[in-house]
Enzyme design. Structure first.
Site, mmCIF file in Angstrom:
data_model
loop_
_atom_site.group_PDB
_atom_site.id
_atom_site.type_symbol
_atom_site.label_atom_id
_atom_site.label_comp_id
_atom_site.label_asym_id
_atom_site.label_seq_id
_atom_site.Cartn_x
_atom_site.Cartn_y
_atom_site.Cartn_z
ATOM 1 N N HIS A 77 0.831 -1.210 0.000
ATOM 2 C CA HIS A 77 0.000 0.000 0.000
ATOM 3 C C HIS A 77 0.862 1.255 0.000
ATOM 4 O O HIS A 77 1.863 1.323 0.709
ATOM 5 C CB HIS A 77 -0.902 0.018 1.239
ATOM 6 C CG HIS A 77 -2.047 -0.939 1.129
ATOM 7 N ND1 HIS A 77 -3.286 -0.656 1.640
ATOM 8 C CD2 HIS A 77 -2.149 -2.148 0.553
ATOM 9 C CE1 HIS A 77 -4.102 -1.664 1.384
ATOM 10 N NE2 HIS A 77 -3.429 -2.588 0.734
ATOM 11 N N PRO A 298 -4.736 -0.514 18.604
ATOM 12 C CA PRO A 298 -4.369 -0.886 17.231
ATOM 13 C C PRO A 298 -4.518 0.208 16.175
ATOM 14 O O PRO A 298 -4.159 -0.008 15.018
ATOM 15 C CB PRO A 298 -5.287 -2.079 16.916
ATOM 16 C CG PRO A 298 -6.393 -1.993 17.895
ATOM 17 C CD PRO A 298 -5.899 -1.263 19.094
ATOM 18 N N LYS A 302 0.747 -0.660 15.214
ATOM 19 C CA LYS A 302 2.144 -0.720 15.654
ATOM 20 C C LYS A 302 2.524 -1.979 16.446
ATOM 21 O O LYS A 302 3.708 -2.277 16.594
ATOM 22 C CB LYS A 302 2.470 0.509 16.529
ATOM 23 C CG LYS A 302 2.587 1.797 15.744
ATOM 24 C CD LYS A 302 3.898 1.874 14.985
ATOM 25 C CE LYS A 302 3.887 2.900 13.887
ATOM 26 N NZ LYS A 302 3.699 2.369 12.532
ATOM 27 N N TYR A 390 3.621 6.225 10.502
ATOM 28 C CA TYR A 390 2.796 5.103 10.050
ATOM 29 C C TYR A 390 3.628 4.057 9.306
ATOM 30 O O TYR A 390 3.471 2.853 9.526
ATOM 31 C CB TYR A 390 1.669 5.641 9.153
ATOM 32 C CG TYR A 390 0.557 4.654 8.902
ATOM 33 C CD1 TYR A 390 -0.485 4.506 9.806
ATOM 34 C CD2 TYR A 390 0.548 3.865 7.756
ATOM 35 C CE1 TYR A 390 -1.513 3.593 9.585
ATOM 36 C CE2 TYR A 390 -0.471 2.956 7.522
ATOM 37 C CZ TYR A 390 -1.504 2.825 8.445
ATOM 38 O OH TYR A 390 -2.509 1.924 8.222
HETATM 39 P P1 RFL Z 1 1.524 -12.648 21.106
HETATM 40 O O1 RFL Z 1 1.181 -12.681 19.666
HETATM 41 O O2 RFL Z 1 0.444 -12.404 22.083
HETATM 42 O O3 RFL Z 1 2.237 -14.035 21.435
HETATM 43 C C1 RFL Z 1 2.475 -14.479 22.764
HETATM 44 C C2 RFL Z 1 2.403 -15.981 22.784
HETATM 45 O O4 RFL Z 1 2.721 -16.454 24.082
HETATM 46 C C3 RFL Z 1 1.816 -17.508 24.420
HETATM 47 N N1 RFL Z 1 1.779 -17.612 25.894
HETATM 48 C C4 RFL Z 1 2.445 -18.552 26.590
HETATM 49 N N2 RFL Z 1 3.200 -19.566 26.188
HETATM 50 C C5 RFL Z 1 3.752 -20.357 27.160
HETATM 51 N N3 RFL Z 1 3.520 -20.179 28.488
HETATM 52 C C6 RFL Z 1 2.753 -19.158 28.912
HETATM 53 N N4 RFL Z 1 2.535 -18.986 30.226
HETATM 54 C C7 RFL Z 1 2.169 -18.302 27.956
HETATM 55 N N5 RFL Z 1 1.370 -17.215 28.017
HETATM 56 C C8 RFL Z 1 1.135 -16.806 26.758
HETATM 57 C C9 RFL Z 1 0.518 -17.090 23.771
HETATM 58 O O5 RFL Z 1 -0.362 -18.194 23.561
HETATM 59 C C10 RFL Z 1 1.019 -16.510 22.449
HETATM 60 O O6 RFL Z 1 1.107 -17.496 21.442
HETATM 61 O O7 RFL Z 1 2.674 -11.563 21.414
HETATM 62 P P2 RFL Z 1 3.877 -11.033 20.499
HETATM 63 O O8 RFL Z 1 4.617 -12.176 19.881
HETATM 64 O O9 RFL Z 1 4.588 -10.066 21.347
HETATM 65 O O10 RFL Z 1 3.173 -10.271 19.265
HETATM 66 C C11 RFL Z 1 2.476 -9.071 19.467
HETATM 67 C C12 RFL Z 1 1.282 -8.987 18.494
HETATM 68 O O11 RFL Z 1 0.515 -10.174 18.614
HETATM 69 C C13 RFL Z 1 0.382 -7.768 18.758
HETATM 70 O O12 RFL Z 1 1.153 -6.657 19.139
HETATM 71 C C14 RFL Z 1 -0.444 -7.380 17.522
HETATM 72 O O13 RFL Z 1 -1.392 -8.377 17.203
HETATM 73 C C15 RFL Z 1 -1.173 -6.050 17.726
HETATM 74 N N6 RFL Z 1 -2.013 -5.656 16.580
HETATM 75 C C16 RFL Z 1 -1.449 -5.059 15.462
HETATM 76 N N7 RFL Z 1 -0.115 -4.924 15.354
HETATM 77 C C17 RFL Z 1 0.442 -4.429 14.209
HETATM 78 O O14 RFL Z 1 1.673 -4.295 14.134
HETATM 79 N N8 RFL Z 1 -0.326 -4.066 13.108
HETATM 80 C C18 RFL Z 1 -1.672 -4.185 13.135
HETATM 81 O O15 RFL Z 1 -2.330 -3.934 12.116
HETATM 82 C C19 RFL Z 1 -2.297 -4.660 14.348
HETATM 83 N N9 RFL Z 1 -3.628 -4.808 14.421
HETATM 84 C C20 RFL Z 1 -3.390 -5.872 16.608
HETATM 85 C C21 RFL Z 1 -4.182 -5.421 15.519
HETATM 86 C C22 RFL Z 1 -3.984 -6.561 17.663
HETATM 87 C C23 RFL Z 1 -5.348 -6.764 17.642
HETATM 88 N N10 RFL Z 1 -5.897 -7.512 18.707
HETATM 89 C C24 RFL Z 1 -6.785 -8.589 18.519
HETATM 90 C C25 RFL Z 1 -5.270 -7.440 20.013
HETATM 91 C C26 RFL Z 1 -5.549 -5.591 15.500
HETATM 92 C C27 RFL Z 1 -6.142 -6.234 16.587
HETATM 93 C C28 RFL Z 1 -7.638 -6.350 16.565
HETATM 94 C C1 PHB Z 2 -5.594 -4.801 10.113
HETATM 95 O O1 PHB Z 2 -6.061 -5.685 10.840
HETATM 96 O O2 PHB Z 2 -5.410 -4.968 8.874
HETATM 97 C C2 PHB Z 2 -5.265 -3.471 10.688
HETATM 98 C C3 PHB Z 2 -5.526 -3.231 12.026
HETATM 99 C C4 PHB Z 2 -5.240 -1.993 12.565
HETATM 100 C C5 PHB Z 2 -4.717 -0.997 11.756
HETATM 101 C C6 PHB Z 2 -4.436 -1.243 10.422
HETATM 102 C C7 PHB Z 2 -4.724 -2.499 9.886
HETATM 103 O O3 PHB Z 2 -4.469 0.242 12.262
#
Ligand code: RFL
Ligand code: PHB
Length: 397
Positions: A77, A298, A302, A390
């Site tokens: 994008h 979100p 980031k 961004y």
């Molecule tokens: P994770 O992905 O939570 O992974 C942690 C892992 O540890 C496991 N765990 C354990 N394992 C062993 N023993 C234990 N006691 C444990 N406790 C937990 C868990 O099962 C899991 O598998 O953390 P990590 O690796 O630091 O990654 C971070 C990302 O997941 C998170 O920051 C992003 O998803 C945030 N986020 C976004 N980030 C972006 O960079 N771009 C985006 O567009 C974006 N959109 C989002 C998002 C997060 C969202 N939600 C659902 C929170 C959109 C949403 C809706």
């Molecule tokens: C995505 O899930 O694609 C997503 C989430 C949060 C953003 C941008 C993209 O800010």
């Protein structure tokens, strides 16, 4: 007393993007690690979360040799749209910064990293990742030989290692094991209701919409799958959101008319929002990375990108330690990461504040948000500030 003990150089808790990338980068540097994950492989590969990768994150995965599918299937994008008062304004990210962002689901990054770790095969007689482990606990992290105890397949086990990567997300066990932490946090009075729908994206670029009834975001996973979000209560009851209500609300808030195609909704979830940073990110030989140390709302996309940036710093520090017996980079780990983390926090908080409805019937908030959006969409300086953040600030060398 643990029944079986495994020796490795780095024990990693958590198989999210942070833990898996750490294990992979260490493997490339000839450093042995084991990842312990409480969930099943299928669960982590299907968990729907982030979707947007900064260019620096794509470059990191490319240099690590795990981006073939990302380059084939990811959607590049060059801009985003901000909509308010029913009118869209394009922020030309690439014209302003020379950089791009890529849409590629977090679970796809996770699948690619797991496949690559498993394909590398067992090393020193142990599997690279153990799924469905229970009762994980970290010990002796302030000494030279930390340990991780856990249960796997009904057996008590222990990992003896030189370092522990605490990559177990916000609800993990590593951060609470650190005795004195300074916590900075902010809860927001809303969450996001997110769906995946089998429908063509409403537009080629992401649309961030401010509406008097609340924020909405139109993003995508492919040319046939849309990812759509609506601001909702932090504890919103999904039962109150039948598909018809979701589509009606998306139509109203996005204001895209016929362009918003309604498809089968095959995933729905609610995420509460918070900003959170713990300082420091290191205790002895335990290093926290990713969501274990910091959470962002979100709106700035980031979270996963900050996790990847932490891991770059940690992997380099560990490589320097094993290659040159030099601890300097590891000693500077927390301060290096936190400089970027706080900039990511600021940006995510700012985007969130500009676009969401905080209190109903607050005409002052309304006027200030619209003034801010007007400024951002019409001043090249302001647009460039948004765009630089961004697409991702440069990594420290
Ligand atoms: P994770 O992905 O939570 O992974 C942690 C892992 O540890 C496991 N765990 C354990 N394992 C062993 N023993 C234990 N006691 C444990 N406790 C937990 C868990 O099962 C899991 O598998 O953390 P990590 O690796 O630091 O990654 C971070 C990302 O997941 C998170 O920051 C992003 O998803 C945030 N986020 C976004 N980030 C972006 O960079 N771009 C985006 O567009 C974006 N959109 C989002 C998002 C997060 C969202 N939600 C659902 C929170 C959109 C949403 C809706
Ligand atoms: C995505 O899930 O694609 C997503 C989430 C949060 C953003 C941008 C993209 O800010």
């Amino acid at each position: 007393m643990a029944k079986s003990a495994i020796r490795t150089q780095v024990g990693i808790v958590g198989a999210g993007p942070a833990g898996l990338l750490l294990s992979h980068l260490l493997h490339l540097a000839g450093i042995d690690s084991i990842v312990l994950e409480s969930r099943s492989r299928q669960y982590v590969e299907e968990r729907v979360r982030a979707g947007l990768l900064e260019q620096g994150s794509v470059e990191t995965l490319t240099e690590a040799g795990v981006a073939d599918r990302l380059h084939r299937e990811g959607l590049v994008h060059h801009g985003i749209e901000l909509r308010y008062d029913g009118i869209g304004h394009r922020i030309p990210l690439t014209d302003l910064t020379g950089r791009v962002v890529t849409i590629y689901g977090q679970q796809e990054v996770v699948k690619d990293l797991i496949a690559s770790r498993l394909a590398a095969g067992a090393h020193r007689d142990h599997a690279p990742i153990l799924f469905e482990v229970e009762d994980v606990a970290v010990h002796d992290v302030t000494g030279d030989t930390p340990r991780i105890t856990f249960r796997h397949a009904g057996e008590d086990s222990e990992i003896q290692c030189d370092f522990i990567g605490g990559c177990d997300g916000f609800h993990g066990v590593c951060r609470p094991s650190i005795p004195e932490l300074r916590i900075y946090e902010r809860a927001y009075p809303f969450g996001w209701l997110g769906i995946l729908s089998r429908s063509r994206p409403v537009s080629e670029e992401l649309i961030y919409a401010r509406h008097t009834d609340g924020f909405a975001l139109a993003t995508m996973r492919s040319n046939t799958v849309s990812r759509l979000y609506l601001q909702c209560a932090p504890d919103e009851d999904l039962a109150l959101w039948p598909d018809d209500r979701i589509w009606a609300e998306l139509h109203k808030r996005l204001g895209c008319g016929e362009e918003l195609e309604e498809g089968e909704i095959f995933q729905k979830g609610v995420t509460p929002m918070k900003s959170f940073v713990c300082e420091t990110m290191r205790h002895g030989r335990l290093f926290l990375a990713g969501d274990a140390a910091h959470i962002v709302p979100p709106t700035g996309a980031k979270g996963m990108n900050l996790a990847i940036a932490d891991i770059r710093v940690l992997a380099r520090g560990l490589e320097r330690f094993y290659g040159q017996q030099d601890t300097e980079l590891l000693e500077r780990y927390a301060e290096t990461c936190l400089r970027r983390v706080w900039k990511g926090q600021r940006f995510s908080w700012w985007m969130t504040s500009m676009l969401h409805l905080f209190g109903a019937n607050d005409p002052f908030e309304h006027k200030v948000q619209v003034a801010e959006l007007d400024y951002v969409c019409h001043s090249k300086a302001a647009m460039t500030t948004l765009a630089e953040n961004y697409v991702g600030l440069p990594f420290e060398v």
